[in-house]
Design a protein around this motif. Structure first.
Motif, PDB file in Angstrom:
ATOM      1  N   MET A 128       0.861  -1.152   0.000  1.00 25.83           N
ATOM      2  CA  MET A 128       0.000   0.000   0.000  1.00 25.83           C
ATOM      3  C   MET A 128       0.905   1.210   0.000  1.00 25.83           C
ATOM      4  N   PRO A 129       0.814   2.156  -0.774  1.00 21.27           N
ATOM      5  CA  PRO A 129      -0.189   2.537  -1.769  1.00 21.27           C
ATOM      6  C   PRO A 129      -0.110   1.708  -3.055  1.00 21.27           C
ATOM      7  N   PHE A 130      -1.240   1.682  -3.755  1.00 19.58           N
ATOM      8  CA  PHE A 130      -1.333   0.996  -5.035  1.00 19.58           C
ATOM      9  C   PHE A 130      -1.376   2.033  -6.147  1.00 19.58           C
ATOM     10  N   VAL A 131      -0.556   1.837  -7.154  1.00 19.25           N
ATOM     11  CA  VAL A 131      -0.575   2.704  -8.332  1.00 19.25           C
ATOM     12  C   VAL A 131      -0.939   1.812  -9.518  1.00 19.25           C
ATOM     13  N   THR A 132      -2.023   2.167 -10.190  1.00 21.27           N
ATOM     14  CA  THR A 132      -2.460   1.436 -11.380  1.00 21.27           C
ATOM     15  C   THR A 132      -2.322   2.372 -12.565  1.00 21.27           C
ATOM     16  N   VAL A 133      -1.634   1.900 -13.594  1.00 17.05           N
ATOM     17  CA  VAL A 133      -1.393   2.712 -14.787  1.00 17.05           C
ATOM     18  C   VAL A 133      -1.981   1.979 -15.980  1.00 17.05           C
ATOM     19  N   GLU A 134      -2.911   2.626 -16.650  1.00 20.17           N
ATOM     20  CA  GLU A 134      -3.453   2.114 -17.899  1.00 20.17           C
ATOM     21  C   GLU A 134      -2.924   3.012 -19.006  1.00 20.17           C
ATOM     22  N   TYR A 135      -2.444   2.399 -20.088  1.00 17.97           N
ATOM     23  CA  TYR A 135      -1.856   3.203 -21.152  1.00 17.97           C
ATOM     24  C   TYR A 135      -2.230   2.634 -22.518  1.00 17.97           C
ATOM     25  N   SER A 136      -2.374   3.522 -23.487  1.00 22.55           N
ATOM     26  CA  SER A 136      -2.723   3.119 -24.841  1.00 22.55           C
ATOM     27  C   SER A 136      -1.668   2.176 -25.399  1.00 22.55           C
ATOM     28  N   GLU A 137      -2.135   1.171 -26.085  1.00 17.44           N
ATOM     29  CA  GLU A 137      -1.257   0.151 -26.661  1.00 17.44           C
ATOM     30  C   GLU A 137      -0.152   0.775 -27.533  1.00 17.44           C
ATOM     31  N   ARG A 138      -0.474   1.854 -28.252  1.00 17.23           N
ATOM     32  CA  ARG A 138       0.520   2.512 -29.117  1.00 17.23           C
ATOM     33  C   ARG A 138       1.710   3.062 -28.335  1.00 17.23           C
ATOM     34  N   LEU A 139       1.551   3.269 -27.034  1.00 23.08           N
ATOM     35  CA  LEU A 139       2.623   3.857 -26.222  1.00 23.08           C
ATOM     36  C   LEU A 139       3.591   2.810 -25.670  1.00 23.08           C
ATOM     37  N   ALA A 140       3.344   1.551 -25.969  1.00 23.51           N
ATOM     38  CA  ALA A 140       4.180   0.482 -25.406  1.00 23.51           C
ATOM     39  C   ALA A 140       5.664   0.711 -25.685  1.00 23.51           C
ATOM     40  N   GLY A 141       6.000   1.243 -26.849  1.00 17.10           N
ATOM     41  CA  GLY A 141       7.401   1.464 -27.196  1.00 17.10           C
ATOM     42  C   GLY A 141       7.966   2.796 -26.745  1.00 17.10           C
TER      43      GLY A 141
END
Length: 119
Positions: A1-14
């Motif tokens: 704890m704390p939890f950090v969740t990051v969602e990111y567009s597939e195009r940003l993978a690189g």
């Protein structure tokens, strides 16, 4: 704890250095909310598909949500959001010809109801 969740567009993978982002978050963020580096846990999820506004299909996004135990001051919560935004902007680069949106939400989890098991 704390939890950090990051969602990111597939195009940003690189263009998103996720390991460097997590490392810096775990080093920099704890001081403002009186947490330890060891307490931070960060996970990443790829957004395969998303829609913005009225058919805006030239936007890639990074959504960051931090969940912290209740009891911090509003100023500390705001500072954590700013820190996460600043760190993300250092470690993600937009794709040429596309717009990049980076958003952060920090929310509190009720301390009385949080439970965890560790081995």
């Amino acid at each position: 704890m704390p939890f950090v969740t990051v969602e990111y567009s597939e195009r940003l993978a690189g263009t998103f250095d996720r390991r460097a982002f997590a490392r810096e978050v775990h080093e920099a963020a704890p001081t403002g909310i009186n947490a330890s580096t060891e307490a931070f846990k960060t996970r990443f999820r790829v957004i395969e598909e998303s829609y913005f506004g009225a058919d805006e299909d030239d936007i890639d996004a990074v959504f960051i949500q931090a969940a912290i135990l209740s009891g911090r001051t509003p100023k500390a919560i705001e500072a954590l959001s700013e820190t996460l935004l600043e760190i993300a902007r250092k470690h993600v680069t937009g794709v040429a010809g596309r717009r990049l949106h980076v958003m952060v939400e920090t929310r509190e989890m009720e301390r009385d109801y949080y439970r965890a098991h560790k081995e």
